[in-house]
Scaffold this active site. Structure first.
Site, PDB file in Angstrom:
ATOM      1  N   ASN A   1       2.908 -11.168  -5.206  1.00  0.00           N
ATOM      2  CA  ASN A   1       3.902  -9.821  -5.734  1.00  0.00           C
ATOM      3  C   ASN A   1       4.096  -9.774  -7.038  1.00  0.00           C
ATOM      4  O   ASN A   1       4.164 -11.192  -7.796  1.00  0.00           O
ATOM      5  CB  ASN A   1       5.137  -9.723  -4.725  1.00  0.00           C
ATOM      6  CG  ASN A   1       5.878  -8.568  -4.826  1.00  0.00           C
ATOM      7  OD1 ASN A   1       5.202  -7.291  -4.691  1.00  0.00           O
ATOM      8  ND2 ASN A   1       7.164  -8.378  -5.085  1.00  0.00           N
ATOM      9  N   ARG A   2       4.210  -8.583  -7.805  1.00  0.00           N
ATOM     10  CA  ARG A   2       4.562  -8.645  -8.888  1.00  0.00           C
ATOM     11  C   ARG A   2       5.935  -9.203  -9.477  1.00  0.00           C
ATOM     12  O   ARG A   2       5.986 -10.021 -10.189  1.00  0.00           O
ATOM     13  CB  ARG A   2       4.734  -7.067  -9.181  1.00  0.00           C
ATOM     14  CG  ARG A   2       5.452  -6.610 -10.929  1.00  0.00           C
ATOM     15  CD  ARG A   2       5.523  -5.294 -10.924  1.00  0.00           C
ATOM     16  NE  ARG A   2       6.430  -4.834 -10.079  1.00  0.00           N
ATOM     17  CZ  ARG A   2       6.576  -3.278  -9.940  1.00  0.00           C
ATOM     18  NH1 ARG A   2       6.131  -2.454 -10.914  1.00  0.00           N
ATOM     19  NH2 ARG A   2       7.434  -2.890  -9.297  1.00  0.00           N
TER      20      ARG A   2
ATOM     21  N   TYR B   1      -2.669   5.297   3.829  1.00  0.00           N
ATOM     22  CA  TYR B   1      -3.716   6.208   4.501  1.00  0.00           C
ATOM     23  C   TYR B   1      -3.904   7.668   3.931  1.00  0.00           C
ATOM     24  O   TYR B   1      -4.661   8.358   4.285  1.00  0.00           O
ATOM     25  CB  TYR B   1      -3.274   6.361   6.145  1.00  0.00           C
ATOM     26  CG  TYR B   1      -2.083   7.029   6.509  1.00  0.00           C
ATOM     27  CD1 TYR B   1      -0.951   6.274   6.542  1.00  0.00           C
ATOM     28  CD2 TYR B   1      -2.127   8.373   6.561  1.00  0.00           C
ATOM     29  CE1 TYR B   1       0.112   6.751   6.984  1.00  0.00           C
ATOM     30  CE2 TYR B   1      -0.746   9.043   6.806  1.00  0.00           C
ATOM     31  CZ  TYR B   1       0.336   8.294   7.022  1.00  0.00           C
ATOM     32  OH  TYR B   1       1.529   8.833   7.333  1.00  0.00           O
TER      33      TYR B   1
ATOM     34  N   LYS C   1      16.654   2.412   9.705  1.00  0.00           N
ATOM     35  CA  LYS C   1      16.094   1.532  10.264  1.00  0.00           C
ATOM     36  C   LYS C   1      16.929   0.307  10.488  1.00  0.00           C
ATOM     37  O   LYS C   1      17.009  -0.509  11.437  1.00  0.00           O
ATOM     38  CB  LYS C   1      14.827   1.154   9.834  1.00  0.00           C
ATOM     39  CG  LYS C   1      13.525   1.956   9.851  1.00  0.00           C
ATOM     40  CD  LYS C   1      12.400   1.748   9.254  1.00  0.00           C
ATOM     41  CE  LYS C   1      11.137   2.303   9.830  1.00  0.00           C
ATOM     42  NZ  LYS C   1       9.895   1.734   9.612  1.00  0.00           N
TER      43      LYS C   1
ATOM     44  N   ASP D   1       6.004  -2.209  14.146  1.00  0.00           N
ATOM     45  CA  ASP D   1       4.912  -1.746  13.018  1.00  0.00           C
ATOM     46  C   ASP D   1       3.987  -2.876  13.088  1.00  0.00           C
ATOM     47  O   ASP D   1       2.718  -2.822  12.552  1.00  0.00           O
ATOM     48  CB  ASP D   1       5.698  -2.047  11.697  1.00  0.00           C
ATOM     49  CG  ASP D   1       6.513  -0.757  11.431  1.00  0.00           C
ATOM     50  OD1 ASP D   1       6.025   0.261  12.060  1.00  0.00           O
ATOM     51  OD2 ASP D   1       7.332  -0.510  10.769  1.00  0.00           O
TER      52      ASP D   1
ATOM     53  N   ALA E   1       5.785  -7.312  -1.044  1.00  0.00           N
ATOM     54  CA  ALA E   1       6.655  -8.316  -0.602  1.00  0.00           C
ATOM     55  C   ALA E   1       7.885  -7.323   0.002  1.00  0.00           C
ATOM     56  O   ALA E   1       8.950  -7.642  -0.098  1.00  0.00           O
ATOM     57  CB  ALA E   1       7.476  -9.028  -1.904  1.00  0.00           C
ATOM     58  N   GLY E   2       7.485  -6.036   0.359  1.00  0.00           N
ATOM     59  CA  GLY E   2       8.496  -4.893   0.854  1.00  0.00           C
ATOM     60  C   GLY E   2       8.299  -4.852   2.470  1.00  0.00           C
ATOM     61  O   GLY E   2       8.106  -5.884   2.978  1.00  0.00           O
TER      62      GLY E   2
ATOM     63  N   ARG F   1       4.941  12.504  11.427  1.00  0.00           N
ATOM     64  CA  ARG F   1       3.727  12.827  12.027  1.00  0.00           C
ATOM     65  C   ARG F   1       4.046  12.551  13.484  1.00  0.00           C
ATOM     66  O   ARG F   1       3.050  12.837  14.314  1.00  0.00           O
ATOM     67  CB  ARG F   1       2.441  12.201  11.571  1.00  0.00           C
ATOM     68  CG  ARG F   1       2.127  13.130  10.167  1.00  0.00           C
ATOM     69  CD  ARG F   1       0.657  12.890   9.683  1.00  0.00           C
ATOM     70  NE  ARG F   1       0.265  14.141   8.766  1.00  0.00           N
ATOM     71  CZ  ARG F   1       0.843  14.051   7.563  1.00  0.00           C
ATOM     72  NH1 ARG F   1       1.459  13.066   7.155  1.00  0.00           N
ATOM     73  NH2 ARG F   1       0.571  15.082   7.009  1.00  0.00           N
TER      74      ARG F   1
ATOM     75  N   THR G   1      13.423   6.123  11.697  1.00  0.00           N
ATOM     76  CA  THR G   1      12.569   6.021  10.247  1.00  0.00           C
ATOM     77  C   THR G   1      13.787   6.230   9.240  1.00  0.00           C
ATOM     78  O   THR G   1      14.933   5.960   9.506  1.00  0.00           O
ATOM     79  CB  THR G   1      11.579   7.124  10.161  1.00  0.00           C
ATOM     80  OG1 THR G   1      10.746   6.808   9.111  1.00  0.00           O
ATOM     81  CG2 THR G   1      12.244   8.666  10.361  1.00  0.00           C
TER      82      THR G   1
HETATM   83  P1  ATR Z   1       7.493  -0.739   1.630  1.00  0.00           P
HETATM   84  O1  ATR Z   1       8.718  -0.982   2.455  1.00  0.00           O
HETATM   85  O2  ATR Z   1       6.877   0.336   2.225  1.00  0.00           O
HETATM   86  O3  ATR Z   1       6.552  -2.009   1.942  1.00  0.00           O
HETATM   87  P2  ATR Z   1       8.616  -1.120  -0.883  1.00  0.00           P
HETATM   88  O4  ATR Z   1       9.690  -2.007  -0.131  1.00  0.00           O
HETATM   89  O5  ATR Z   1       9.024  -0.143  -1.883  1.00  0.00           O
HETATM   90  O6  ATR Z   1       7.802  -0.519   0.174  1.00  0.00           O
HETATM   91  O7  ATR Z   1       7.597  -2.365  -1.332  1.00  0.00           O
HETATM   92  C1  ATR Z   1       6.697  -1.875  -2.563  1.00  0.00           C
HETATM   93  C2  ATR Z   1       6.078  -3.044  -2.820  1.00  0.00           C
HETATM   94  O8  ATR Z   1       4.878  -2.605  -3.515  1.00  0.00           O
HETATM   95  C3  ATR Z   1       6.488  -4.013  -3.422  1.00  0.00           C
HETATM   96  O9  ATR Z   1       5.801  -5.225  -3.170  1.00  0.00           O
HETATM   97  C4  ATR Z   1       6.531  -3.744  -4.812  1.00  0.00           C
HETATM   98  O10 ATR Z   1       6.557  -4.905  -5.929  1.00  0.00           O
HETATM   99  P3  ATR Z   1       7.745  -5.415  -6.709  1.00  0.00           P
HETATM  100  O11 ATR Z   1       8.596  -6.103  -5.400  1.00  0.00           O
HETATM  101  O12 ATR Z   1       7.578  -6.121  -7.655  1.00  0.00           O
HETATM  102  O13 ATR Z   1       8.525  -4.053  -6.917  1.00  0.00           O
HETATM  103  C5  ATR Z   1       4.996  -3.185  -5.035  1.00  0.00           C
HETATM  104  N1  ATR Z   1       4.689  -2.184  -6.241  1.00  0.00           N
HETATM  105  C6  ATR Z   1       5.000  -0.855  -6.205  1.00  0.00           C
HETATM  106  N2  ATR Z   1       4.690  -0.509  -7.577  1.00  0.00           N
HETATM  107  C7  ATR Z   1       4.195  -1.458  -8.000  1.00  0.00           C
HETATM  108  C8  ATR Z   1       3.437  -1.433  -9.311  1.00  0.00           C
HETATM  109  N3  ATR Z   1       3.518  -0.531 -10.337  1.00  0.00           N
HETATM  110  N4  ATR Z   1       2.975  -2.491  -9.896  1.00  0.00           N
HETATM  111  C9  ATR Z   1       3.059  -3.780  -8.777  1.00  0.00           C
HETATM  112  N5  ATR Z   1       3.536  -3.785  -7.677  1.00  0.00           N
HETATM  113  C10 ATR Z   1       4.245  -2.509  -7.232  1.00  0.00           C
END
Ligand code: ATR
Length: 281
Positions: free
Chosen positions: A152-153, A219, A67, A103, A130-131, A17, A63
């Site tokens: 984080n999961r 969003y 990156k 960002d 945590a991404g 966008r 992007t």
């Molecule tokens: P970005 O760079 O956009 O932040 P990412 O690096 O893919 O995206 O991070 C996605 C986040 O969403 C991670 O914290 C991920 O948790 P994990 O580190 O445990 O994978 C979280 N996430 C994605 N799907 C999930 C789910 N079904 N349940 C819990 N956390 C999830």
């Protein structure tokens, strides 16, 4: 005067966008300039970057998936890009190619706009995820003097971030969320949960500290279930669209020499596009 040119470099990049929003600002300020998509495969990034000066590019956005890759071709990397481990904006300064990351500026600028005064007396930010987006959020919160609790999961990834960013950042598993919310001045969701087509974010805000601001970087949809729940409980809410708009401001200024504004008209332009493409959720 020569036309100033900027790009968004990605692979693929047609969904971006950024041309729409930079195009809006170029027209608004009657600037003799262009903002173009450049779909460049990973093995051609090196040639593209080394040809930037000769091709007359003032700079551009970077992007997925480039990156990280562009970093090695920059003469200088700004502090944010170093800390976040990713470059999203390139520009020239005193003849040097600089790689920066805006960002976090987008994330904080959006908060300042949509929840003014959010950081007055704020001490704790709980960040879900945590991404890459979590890194930008942590960096922004530390810049504003808050402590950060990362939930984080996969708790190991949260621990890595805490180790990277230092003693103001702690790592937690999802089971600790409720306890942390009781003392949170800000809750930020950076996971993909709650995004259109993704599983819902399951969270109970009943114990969230009074007056806390709730921010979702998603969003699509604009008002996620998280924001609905927060608004129903009387919390101020911030959606993720403004982050996309605010992260673009510094780049535009670097390339075209004018500092543009994020206005309701610009926001509406992007919302109309989301609706037209059936992506409004
Ligand atoms: P970005 O760079 O956009 O932040 P990412 O690096 O893919 O995206 O991070 C996605 C986040 O969403 C991670 O914290 C991920 O948790 P994990 O580190 O445990 O994978 C979280 N996430 C994605 N799907 C999930 C789910 N079904 N349940 C819990 N956390 C999830």
């Amino acid at each position: 005067m020569t036309t100033k040119r900027a790009f968004v470099l990605g692979h693929p990049v047609s969904h971006s966008r950024s041309p729409m929003l930079h195009g809006h600002w170029l027209a608004l300020h009657a600037i003799d300039g262009s903002y173009e998509t450049k779909d460049v495969a990973p093995d051609a990034v090196s040639d593209f970057i080394s040809g930037m000066r000769a091709e007359g590019w003032a700079g551009g956005n970077v992007t997925i998936p480039h990156k990280l890759a562009v970093m090695r071709y920059c003469d200088r990397i700004d502090d944010a890009a170093q800390q976040l481990g990713a470059v999203n904006t390139l520009w020239f300064e005193d003849g040097q190619l600089v790689g920066g990351n805006t960002d976090w500026i987008g994330l904080v600028g959006n908060l300042d706009e949509q929840a003014p005064g959010w950081d007055d007396d704020a001490r704790n930010a709980v960040i879900l995820g945590a991404g890459g987006a979590a890194r930008a959020a942590i960096y922004g919160m530390l810049k504003r003097g808050l402590s950060v609790q990362v939930v984080n999961r996969t708790v190991e990834k949260a621990r890595e971030l805490a180790g990277h960013f230092g003693s103001q950042v702690s790592a937690h598993g999802t089971d600790e969320t409720e306890v942390l919310l009781a003392d949170a001045d800000l809750l930020i969701n950076t996971t993909s949960l709650g995004m259109k087509g993704q599983p819902p974010l399951e969270i109970d805000l009943s114990g969230l500290k009074e007056g806390a601001v709730v921010y979702d970087v998603i969003y699509v949809p604009l008002e996620t279930a998280l924001l609905k729940q927060a608004a129903a409980k009387g919390h101020r809410t911030v959606d993720g669209l403004g982050m996309l708009l605010h992260q673009a401001v510094d780049g535009f200024e670097h390339w075209f020499g004018v500092r543009p504004e994020v206005t309701p008209e610009l926001r509406q332009l992007i919302i109309d596009d989301l609706v037209a493409k059936g992506q409004a959720g």
